[in-house]
Design a protein around this motif. Structure first.
Motif, PDB file in Angstrom:
ATOM      1  N   GLY A  55       0.803  -1.216   0.000  1.00  0.00           N
ATOM      2  CA  GLY A  55       0.000   0.000   0.000  1.00  0.00           C
ATOM      3  C   GLY A  55       0.835   1.265   0.000  1.00  0.00           C
ATOM      4  N   LYS A  56       0.193   2.355   0.360  1.00  0.00           N
ATOM      5  CA  LYS A  56       0.815   3.677   0.368  1.00  0.00           C
ATOM      6  C   LYS A  56       1.237   4.054   1.785  1.00  0.00           C
ATOM      7  CE  LYS A  56      -2.014   5.320  -3.519  1.00  0.00           C
ATOM      8  NZ  LYS A  56      -2.931   6.381  -3.996  1.00  0.00           N
ATOM      9  N   VAL A  57       2.517   4.328   1.949  1.00  0.00           N
ATOM     10  CA  VAL A  57       3.028   4.778   3.244  1.00  0.00           C
ATOM     11  C   VAL A  57       2.881   6.294   3.308  1.00  0.00           C
ATOM     12  CG1 VAL A  57       5.018   4.779   4.799  1.00  0.00           C
ATOM     13  CG2 VAL A  57       4.678   2.860   3.214  1.00  0.00           C
ATOM     14  N   ARG A  58       2.523   6.803   4.476  1.00  0.00           N
ATOM     15  CA  ARG A  58       2.385   8.254   4.647  1.00  0.00           C
ATOM     16  C   ARG A  58       3.149   8.702   5.887  1.00  0.00           C
ATOM     17  NH1 ARG A  58      -3.625   8.746   4.301  1.00  0.00           N
ATOM     18  NH2 ARG A  58      -3.316   6.847   3.079  1.00  0.00           N
ATOM     19  N   ASP A  59       3.445   9.996   5.954  1.00  0.00           N
ATOM     20  CA  ASP A  59       4.130  10.526   7.135  1.00  0.00           C
ATOM     21  C   ASP A  59       3.247  11.546   7.847  1.00  0.00           C
ATOM     22  OD1 ASP A  59       4.349  12.955   5.768  1.00  0.00           O
ATOM     23  OD2 ASP A  59       6.455  12.668   5.247  1.00  0.00           O
ATOM     24  N   SER A  60       3.752  12.095   8.944  1.00  0.00           N
ATOM     25  CA  SER A  60       2.954  13.025   9.750  1.00  0.00           C
ATOM     26  C   SER A  60       2.928  14.433   9.159  1.00  0.00           C
ATOM     27  CB  SER A  60       3.502  13.077  11.183  1.00  0.00           C
ATOM     28  OG  SER A  60       4.863  13.492  11.183  1.00  0.00           O
ATOM     29  N   PHE A  61       3.641  14.647   8.041  1.00  0.00           N
ATOM     30  CA  PHE A  61       3.661  15.963   7.388  1.00  0.00           C
ATOM     31  C   PHE A  61       2.690  16.019   6.207  1.00  0.00           C
ATOM     32  CE2 PHE A  61       7.877  15.167   9.216  1.00  0.00           C
ATOM     33  CZ  PHE A  61       7.959  16.229  10.115  1.00  0.00           C
TER      34      PHE A  61
ATOM     35  N   LEU B 245      -0.609   2.922   6.579  1.00  0.00           N
ATOM     36  CA  LEU B 245       0.795   2.563   6.776  1.00  0.00           C
ATOM     37  C   LEU B 245       1.559   3.828   7.137  1.00  0.00           C
ATOM     38  CD1 LEU B 245       1.067   0.167   3.720  1.00  0.00           C
ATOM     39  CD2 LEU B 245       1.307  -0.522   6.109  1.00  0.00           C
ATOM     40  N   LEU B 246       2.204   3.835   8.295  1.00  0.00           N
ATOM     41  CA  LEU B 246       2.825   5.033   8.847  1.00  0.00           C
ATOM     42  C   LEU B 246       4.351   4.919   8.815  1.00  0.00           C
ATOM     43  CD1 LEU B 246       0.431   5.331  11.926  1.00  0.00           C
ATOM     44  CD2 LEU B 246       0.163   6.376   9.664  1.00  0.00           C
ATOM     45  N   ALA B 247       5.005   5.984   8.364  1.00  0.00           N
ATOM     46  CA  ALA B 247       6.450   5.969   8.122  1.00  0.00           C
ATOM     47  C   ALA B 247       7.262   5.533   9.345  1.00  0.00           C
ATOM     48  CB  ALA B 247       6.905   7.352   7.663  1.00  0.00           C
ATOM     49  N   GLU B 248       6.871   5.998  10.527  1.00  0.00           N
ATOM     50  CA  GLU B 248       7.652   5.661  11.730  1.00  0.00           C
ATOM     51  C   GLU B 248       7.536   4.194  12.121  1.00  0.00           C
ATOM     52  OE1 GLU B 248       7.100  10.047  11.803  1.00  0.00           O
ATOM     53  OE2 GLU B 248       5.780   8.329  11.433  1.00  0.00           O
TER      54      GLU B 248
ATOM     55  N   GLN C   1       8.772   5.481  -8.341  1.00  0.00           N
ATOM     56  CA  GLN C   1       8.043   5.124  -7.132  1.00  0.00           C
ATOM     57  C   GLN C   1       8.927   5.326  -5.900  1.00  0.00           C
ATOM     58  OE1 GLN C   1       6.740   1.302  -9.054  1.00  0.00           O
ATOM     59  NE2 GLN C   1       4.941   1.603  -7.761  1.00  0.00           N
ATOM     60  N   GLY C   2      10.200   4.994  -6.060  1.00  0.00           N
ATOM     61  CA  GLY C   2      11.145   5.189  -4.959  1.00  0.00           C
ATOM     62  C   GLY C   2      11.283   6.644  -4.561  1.00  0.00           C
ATOM     63  N   LEU C   3      11.251   7.544  -5.534  1.00  0.00           N
ATOM     64  CA  LEU C   3      11.352   8.977  -5.223  1.00  0.00           C
ATOM     65  C   LEU C   3      10.185   9.425  -4.344  1.00  0.00           C
ATOM     66  CD1 LEU C   3      12.497  10.497  -8.653  1.00  0.00           C
ATOM     67  CD2 LEU C   3      13.897   9.974  -6.651  1.00  0.00           C
ATOM     68  N   SER C   4       8.999   8.868  -4.598  1.00  0.00           N
ATOM     69  CA  SER C   4       7.843   9.238  -3.776  1.00  0.00           C
ATOM     70  C   SER C   4       8.006   8.727  -2.345  1.00  0.00           C
ATOM     71  CB  SER C   4       6.546   8.696  -4.396  1.00  0.00           C
ATOM     72  OG  SER C   4       6.402   7.304  -4.195  1.00  0.00           O
ATOM     73  N   VAL C   5       8.642   7.563  -2.188  1.00  0.00           N
ATOM     74  CA  VAL C   5       8.901   7.014  -0.852  1.00  0.00           C
ATOM     75  C   VAL C   5       9.924   7.878  -0.114  1.00  0.00           C
ATOM     76  CG1 VAL C   5       9.859   5.040   0.415  1.00  0.00           C
ATOM     77  CG2 VAL C   5       8.301   4.656  -1.507  1.00  0.00           C
ATOM     78  N   LYS C   6      10.941   8.318  -0.842  1.00  0.00           N
ATOM     79  CA  LYS C   6      12.015   9.082  -0.210  1.00  0.00           C
ATOM     80  C   LYS C   6      11.591  10.503   0.182  1.00  0.00           C
ATOM     81  CE  LYS C   6      15.263   6.030  -0.015  1.00  0.00           C
ATOM     82  NZ  LYS C   6      15.861   5.624   1.269  1.00  0.00           N
ATOM     83  N   ARG C   7      10.407  10.936  -0.262  1.00  0.00           N
ATOM     84  CA  ARG C   7       9.901  12.234   0.185  1.00  0.00           C
ATOM     85  C   ARG C   7       9.310  12.160   1.595  1.00  0.00           C
ATOM     86  NH1 ARG C   7       8.807  13.116  -5.463  1.00  0.00           N
ATOM     87  NH2 ARG C   7       6.794  12.027  -5.367  1.00  0.00           N
ATOM     88  N   LEU C   8       9.045  10.939   2.053  1.00  0.00           N
ATOM     89  CA  LEU C   8       8.512  10.764   3.402  1.00  0.00           C
ATOM     90  C   LEU C   8       9.591  11.068   4.436  1.00  0.00           C
ATOM     91  CD1 LEU C   8       6.757   7.315   2.821  1.00  0.00           C
ATOM     92  CD2 LEU C   8       5.651   9.560   2.803  1.00  0.00           C
ATOM     93  N   ARG C   9       9.167  11.513   5.610  1.00  0.00           N
ATOM     94  CA  ARG C   9      10.102  11.781   6.699  1.00  0.00           C
ATOM     95  C   ARG C   9       9.587  11.179   7.999  1.00  0.00           C
ATOM     96  NH1 ARG C   9      12.545  12.701   2.980  1.00  0.00           N
ATOM     97  NH2 ARG C   9      13.828  14.480   2.388  1.00  0.00           N
TER      98      ARG C   9
ATOM     99  N   ASN D 271       2.707  13.853   3.585  1.00  0.00           N
ATOM    100  CA  ASN D 271       3.240  13.230   2.369  1.00  0.00           C
ATOM    101  C   ASN D 271       2.739  11.799   2.259  1.00  0.00           C
ATOM    102  OD1 ASN D 271       5.004  15.483   1.660  1.00  0.00           O
ATOM    103  ND2 ASN D 271       6.213  14.875   3.437  1.00  0.00           N
ATOM    104  N   ILE D 272       2.361  11.398   1.052  1.00  0.00           N
ATOM    105  CA  ILE D 272       1.895  10.034   0.799  1.00  0.00           C
ATOM    106  C   ILE D 272       2.666   9.474  -0.392  1.00  0.00           C
ATOM    107  CG2 ILE D 272      -0.073   8.547   0.271  1.00  0.00           C
ATOM    108  CD1 ILE D 272      -1.899  10.684   1.423  1.00  0.00           C
ATOM    109  N   ALA D 273       3.283   8.319  -0.205  1.00  0.00           N
ATOM    110  CA  ALA D 273       4.065   7.688  -1.275  1.00  0.00           C
ATOM    111  C   ALA D 273       3.154   6.933  -2.233  1.00  0.00           C
ATOM    112  CB  ALA D 273       5.091   6.725  -0.674  1.00  0.00           C
ATOM    113  N   ALA D 274       3.699   6.594  -3.394  1.00  0.00           N
ATOM    114  CA  ALA D 274       2.989   5.719  -4.331  1.00  0.00           C
ATOM    115  C   ALA D 274       2.814   4.352  -3.670  1.00  0.00           C
ATOM    116  CB  ALA D 274       3.793   5.588  -5.618  1.00  0.00           C
ATOM    117  N   SER D 275       1.835   3.579  -4.133  1.00  0.00           N
ATOM    118  CA  SER D 275       1.596   2.246  -3.583  1.00  0.00           C
ATOM    119  C   SER D 275       2.792   1.344  -3.882  1.00  0.00           C
ATOM    120  CB  SER D 275       0.331   1.649  -4.198  1.00  0.00           C
ATOM    121  OG  SER D 275       0.071   0.375  -3.638  1.00  0.00           O
TER     122      SER D 275
END
Length: 302
Positions: free
Chosen positions: A58-64, A93-96, A120-128, A66-70
């Motif tokens: 699925g799509k991982v997201r962070d508390s800021f 799905l939460l980044a931490e 897709q990896g670039l979208s994941v790497k935008r998460l913090r 940002n949502i990554a591609a699936s």
């Protein structure tokens, strides 16, 4: 260690079989074929990262916000909340709480397929991540730990694997992507692992003793039939979501012996040589293939 390596060689054969079988099981619909293949990789990861880890998609997201591609395979750490739907699928799905993610791409010899994975990896790497497994969150390693680790698992690459490696470098070079925002690794079953070490302290190979120009950046590792060993080794060496109460069992068994014979190549250094050489007169197709193959096959000189 030998027994684990033998077991993982059998796992590699089984994965290859599962990928071929998927073409029959999902015949007529590319989505079904993809799902069968994703399920095979998820099942493999589930065996080596058992409960309390969980394998999701699925799509991982962070508390800021940002949502990554699936992503096909998400390894949830033991601290991830049990946010599942009625069909036992993770709805959040939460980044931490994510240790790492892996995108499944059967054939990255296809440049378009490789590029889709890297995008897709670039979208994941935008998460913090706000919290990480690092006690001191500063400098390069601190920034590295704040990002969610991203990798690719593939069955095929170019006949000369280093050519796929160069396409990875070209993708990031053309877009000016910071090394921290690039993939952490790309695995090709039964062939190799391409590893991105953002700091020299992360590089396990004796690059200084071997006289390598670069001690960090992208490296080709010619694991061959032991590529799943390299895969698991990389997954255990990423920046995990949280501090662990005790050491993992597998790493000591995965680490190759001192006398292990496989090729490690500094890709950036070889890429510079390749770029200079390809503009020279007489640098034709067969010559290009010979040079690229020689870069990753011992006994064949450039």
């Amino acid at each position: 260690m030998d027994d684990l390596y033998s077991l993982l060689r059998e796992e590699a054969l089984q994965l290859s079989s599962e990928f071929r079988k998927a073409s029959i099981q999902g015949r007529g619909t590319s989505q079904e074929v993809a799902e069968f293949r994703e399920n095979a990789v998820q099942a493999f990861l589930g065996r080596y990262f058992p409960f309390p880890h969980r394998i999701a998609k699925g799509k991982v997201r962070d508390s800021f916000g940002n949502i990554a591609a699936s992503i096909d395979c998400v390894i949830c750490a033991p601290n991830h909340p049990y946010t599942v739907s009625v069909r036992d699928k993770f709805s959040l799905l939460l980044a931490e709480g994510v240790d790492s993610v892996v995108e499944v791409k059967p054939n990255i010899a296809d440049r378009a397929e490789l590029h889709r994975a890297l995008e897709q990896g670039l979208s994941v790497k935008r998460l913090r991540r706000v919290t990480t497994s690092m006690q001191h969150q500063y400098g390069t390693l601190g920034e590295w730990a704040q990002r969610v680790p991203f990798g690719v698992f593939a069955m095929q690459c170019k006949a000369a694997p280093i050519e796929t490696g160069f396409e990875i470098l070209e993708f990031y070079e053309a877009r000016g992507v910071d090394p921290l925002d690039q993939a952490d690794f790309i695995v090709v079953n039964d062939v190799c692992v391409f590893s991105n070490f953002v700091d020299k302290s992360l590089n396990p190979w004796k690059v200084a003793e071997a006289g390598f120009v670069n001690h960090q950046g992208w490296f080709y590792e010619g694991w061959g039939q032991d590529s799943l060993v390299g895969f698991l080794m990389r997954l255990h060496r990423v920046a995990h979501a949280a501090l662990k109460m005790q050491e993992d069992v597998l790493p000591r068994y995965l680490t190759p012996r001192e006398d292990a014979l496989f090729q490690v190549v500094d890709m950036a250094f070889k890429y510079d040589i390749y770029k200079k050489g390809k503009d020279l007169p007489g640098f034709d197709g067969p010559e290009v293939h010979r040079i690229l193959r020689a870069m990753t096959h011992p006994g064949e000189s450039i």
